[in-house]
Design a protein around this motif. Structure first.
Motif, PDB file in Angstrom:
ATOM      1  N   LYS A  78     -15.100 101.364  10.161  1.00  0.00           N
ATOM      2  CA  LYS A  78     -15.914 101.891  11.497  1.00  0.00           C
ATOM      3  C   LYS A  78     -15.459 100.973  12.644  1.00  0.00           C
ATOM      4  O   LYS A  78     -16.213 101.287  13.691  1.00  0.00           O
ATOM      5  N   LYS A  79     -14.463 100.293  12.544  1.00  0.00           N
ATOM      6  CA  LYS A  79     -13.819  99.189  13.621  1.00  0.00           C
ATOM      7  C   LYS A  79     -13.015 100.301  14.528  1.00  0.00           C
ATOM      8  O   LYS A  79     -12.195 101.006  13.905  1.00  0.00           O
ATOM      9  N   ASN A  80     -13.032 100.043  15.577  1.00  0.00           N
ATOM     10  CA  ASN A  80     -12.109 100.765  16.850  1.00  0.00           C
ATOM     11  C   ASN A  80     -10.832 100.112  16.859  1.00  0.00           C
ATOM     12  O   ASN A  80     -10.612  98.868  16.089  1.00  0.00           O
ATOM     13  N   LYS A  81      -9.818 100.590  17.675  1.00  0.00           N
ATOM     14  CA  LYS A  81      -8.320 100.141  17.560  1.00  0.00           C
ATOM     15  C   LYS A  81      -8.532  98.512  18.222  1.00  0.00           C
ATOM     16  O   LYS A  81      -7.886  97.491  17.628  1.00  0.00           O
ATOM     17  N   LYS A  82      -9.357  98.284  19.259  1.00  0.00           N
ATOM     18  CA  LYS A  82      -9.394  97.202  19.898  1.00  0.00           C
ATOM     19  C   LYS A  82      -9.934  95.906  19.026  1.00  0.00           C
ATOM     20  O   LYS A  82      -9.265  94.978  18.708  1.00  0.00           O
ATOM     21  N   GLU A  83     -10.909  96.432  18.202  1.00  0.00           N
ATOM     22  CA  GLU A  83     -11.616  95.583  17.053  1.00  0.00           C
ATOM     23  C   GLU A  83     -10.649  95.038  16.005  1.00  0.00           C
ATOM     24  O   GLU A  83     -10.543  94.013  15.607  1.00  0.00           O
ATOM     25  N   MET A  84      -9.711  96.154  15.570  1.00  0.00           N
ATOM     26  CA  MET A  84      -8.886  96.103  14.503  1.00  0.00           C
ATOM     27  C   MET A  84      -7.857  94.941  15.063  1.00  0.00           C
ATOM     28  O   MET A  84      -7.351  94.412  14.341  1.00  0.00           O
ATOM     29  N   MET A  85      -7.520  95.298  16.067  1.00  0.00           N
ATOM     30  CA  MET A  85      -6.453  94.128  16.726  1.00  0.00           C
ATOM     31  C   MET A  85      -6.664  92.771  16.691  1.00  0.00           C
ATOM     32  O   MET A  85      -5.879  91.780  16.476  1.00  0.00           O
ATOM     33  N   SER A  86      -8.014  92.664  16.862  1.00  0.00           N
ATOM     34  CA  SER A  86      -8.458  91.133  17.104  1.00  0.00           C
ATOM     35  C   SER A  86      -8.730  90.595  15.633  1.00  0.00           C
ATOM     36  O   SER A  86      -8.607  89.375  15.066  1.00  0.00           O
ATOM     37  N   ILE A  87      -8.817  91.375  14.459  1.00  0.00           N
ATOM     38  CA  ILE A  87      -8.680  91.085  13.056  1.00  0.00           C
ATOM     39  C   ILE A  87      -7.417  90.982  12.594  1.00  0.00           C
ATOM     40  O   ILE A  87      -7.119  89.986  11.747  1.00  0.00           O
ATOM     41  N   ARG A  88      -6.500  91.986  12.838  1.00  0.00           N
ATOM     42  CA  ARG A  88      -5.063  92.006  12.120  1.00  0.00           C
ATOM     43  C   ARG A  88      -4.412  90.948  12.792  1.00  0.00           C
ATOM     44  O   ARG A  88      -4.246  90.893  13.965  1.00  0.00           O
ATOM     45  N   ILE A 113       6.926  83.899  16.556  1.00  0.00           N
ATOM     46  CA  ILE A 113       5.940  83.210  16.033  1.00  0.00           C
ATOM     47  C   ILE A 113       4.635  82.744  17.005  1.00  0.00           C
ATOM     48  O   ILE A 113       3.331  83.141  16.915  1.00  0.00           O
ATOM     49  N   MET A 114       5.123  82.567  18.043  1.00  0.00           N
ATOM     50  CA  MET A 114       4.381  82.287  19.370  1.00  0.00           C
ATOM     51  C   MET A 114       3.606  83.506  19.788  1.00  0.00           C
ATOM     52  O   MET A 114       2.515  83.302  20.201  1.00  0.00           O
ATOM     53  N   GLU A 115       4.269  84.590  19.671  1.00  0.00           N
ATOM     54  CA  GLU A 115       3.356  85.724  20.135  1.00  0.00           C
ATOM     55  C   GLU A 115       2.066  85.976  19.348  1.00  0.00           C
ATOM     56  O   GLU A 115       0.858  86.260  19.924  1.00  0.00           O
ATOM     57  N   ALA A 116       2.044  85.799  17.994  1.00  0.00           N
ATOM     58  CA  ALA A 116       0.809  85.974  17.318  1.00  0.00           C
ATOM     59  C   ALA A 116      -0.248  84.841  17.585  1.00  0.00           C
ATOM     60  O   ALA A 116      -1.365  85.158  17.722  1.00  0.00           O
ATOM     61  N   ILE A 117       0.416  83.599  17.809  1.00  0.00           N
ATOM     62  CA  ILE A 117      -0.412  82.486  18.292  1.00  0.00           C
ATOM     63  C   ILE A 117      -1.258  82.756  19.466  1.00  0.00           C
ATOM     64  O   ILE A 117      -2.630  82.557  19.573  1.00  0.00           O
ATOM     65  N   ARG A 118      -0.286  83.173  20.369  1.00  0.00           N
ATOM     66  CA  ARG A 118      -1.084  83.277  21.931  1.00  0.00           C
ATOM     67  C   ARG A 118      -2.063  84.395  22.117  1.00  0.00           C
ATOM     68  O   ARG A 118      -2.758  84.586  22.848  1.00  0.00           O
ATOM     69  N   LYS A 119      -1.616  85.488  21.012  1.00  0.00           N
ATOM     70  CA  LYS A 119      -2.472  86.778  21.182  1.00  0.00           C
ATOM     71  C   LYS A 119      -3.929  86.157  20.641  1.00  0.00           C
ATOM     72  O   LYS A 119      -4.939  87.077  20.982  1.00  0.00           O
ATOM     73  N   HIS A 120      -3.924  85.656  19.626  1.00  0.00           N
ATOM     74  CA  HIS A 120      -5.250  85.282  18.859  1.00  0.00           C
ATOM     75  C   HIS A 120      -6.017  83.882  19.099  1.00  0.00           C
ATOM     76  O   HIS A 120      -7.158  83.884  18.798  1.00  0.00           O
ATOM     77  N   GLN A 121      -5.185  83.020  19.744  1.00  0.00           N
ATOM     78  CA  GLN A 121      -5.981  81.921  20.053  1.00  0.00           C
ATOM     79  C   GLN A 121      -5.672  81.301  21.449  1.00  0.00           C
ATOM     80  O   GLN A 121      -4.649  81.764  22.197  1.00  0.00           O
ATOM     81  N   ASN A 122      -6.757  80.786  21.873  1.00  0.00           N
ATOM     82  CA  ASN A 122      -6.609  80.394  23.438  1.00  0.00           C
ATOM     83  C   ASN A 122      -5.778  79.170  23.506  1.00  0.00           C
ATOM     84  O   ASN A 122      -6.199  78.163  23.945  1.00  0.00           O
TER      85      ASN A 122
END
Length: 332
Positions: A78-88, A113-122
């Motif tokens: 039931k999640k939209n694309k944006k919500e799934m991107m924040s989980i995935r 590696i940094m791409e994933a870290i910067r995308k999901h962590q501040n």
């Protein structure tokens, strides 16, 4: 124990010009926090497609037709694309099958590696670089400060797989899905990768779903096993149940095809071919290849029969009115 994820009657199909390929035909299972679950079966049994459904990574013409995928109490479907991107990549991460093609050859491993870290962590770029170096050190890559600036082609296959694990674990996910993480690696590197996964599970309390066709890998890492065939779960149980007391002829066939050093016996292949999921069989999908098949096996899909605590099998041989047949198999 705390339940992390639960799949309820998930059905996934690919709508091709030839018709509907029913890749996953009603899969249900749950996974607790900190648990390692193995999913085994032949190629085409639906293992990877089930996990791609969880990740929301199916592309046209594939789609999840029905069911629920409940993660931390919320249905991912039931999640939209944006919500799934924040989980995935953040709460749920995946190690893909082939490290040779999963890494981008034109970016350094540090950038990836940094791409994933910067995308999901501040984190700032400097903080992300520091964490990326820590992740390379965590997965056992020597001289991580120097290797962070290397490109994928400068790493061996085993080292590339470690980089993939570093990317997957960089945001400390609650669930790690490993899709055949030791494929194409030699046995020494395979053992190192499996030891690393066990160590990280204990250290970070990460839940793991390990997809493989190698039952030996499952025995080393997992506590519970699902045996899949024809888009369905054929048998489910603890590792000890599956290896020493299998209750489905397909599981027995898989175990008989494992080479055993102590027994100099011929390997026994499973005759026949997997079912055509464009036109899946009405009954048990394994019936056409099963030496114990009865008429009802061809006509009606069996229900799950309980074989003990947490152990169940989808086989008519377990029905109280079936002929008494002893399945000779398992690890001795």
């Amino acid at each position: 124990m705390e339940k992390l994820i639960e799949l309820k009657d998930v059905k996934t199909s690919f709508f091709t010009h030839l018709g509907e390929v029913q890749a996953v035909r009603g899969v249900s299972y749950s996974l607790n926090k900190g648990e390692a679950l193995g999913i085994v079966g032949e190629s085409g049994s639906g293992k990877s497609i089930t996990s791609m459904s969880v990740m929301g990574l199916l592309q046209y013409p594939g789609t999840v037709k029905s069911g629920e995928i409940v993660f931390k109490g919320e249905d991912l479907l039931k999640k939209n694309k944006k919500e799934m991107m924040s989980i995935r990549g953040n709460e749920i991460a995946m190690i893909f099958q082939d490290p040779m093609t999963s890494l981008n050859p034109v970016y350094t491993v540090g950038d990836q590696i940094m791409e994933a870290i910067r995308k999901h962590q501040n984190l700032s770029k400097a903080e992300a670089l520091k964490k990326a170096i820590e992740m390379l050190e965590l997965v056992g890559i020597p001289d991580p400060t120097k290797r962070i600036n290397a490109y994928p082609h400068e790493f061996s296959g085993g080292m590339r797989q470690r980089v993939m694990i570093a990317i997957a674990l960089s945001c400390e996910p609650d669930l790690l899905i490993a899709d055949e993480p030791t494929t194409a690696l030699d046995v020494t590197i395979q053992a190192q990768i499996l030891d690393l996964m066990k160590e990280l599970k204990d250290k970070l309390n990460t839940s793991i779903v390990l997809i493989t066709h190698d039952l030996g890998v499952v025995a080393d890492v997992c506590s519970r096993v699902l045996v899949m065939y024809g888009g369905l779960i054929m048998e489910e149980g603890k590792v000890e149940d599956i290896f020493y007391n299998p209750k489905h002829p397909y599981t027995v066939g898989l175990l008989k095809s494992i080479p055993k050093i102590e027994h100099k016996e011929r390997l026994v292949p499973i005759d026949g071919t997997p079912p055509d999921l464009l036109h899946p069989p009405k009954g048990c999908p394994f019936a056409a290849r099963c030496e114990h098949a009865m008429n009802i096996c061809m006509e009606e899909r069996p229900e799950f029969f309980n074989c003990g605590e947490g152990h169940k099998s989808m086989c008519w041989l377990l029905h109280p009115d079936s002929p008494k047949t002893e399945l000779k198999g398992g690890v001795r």
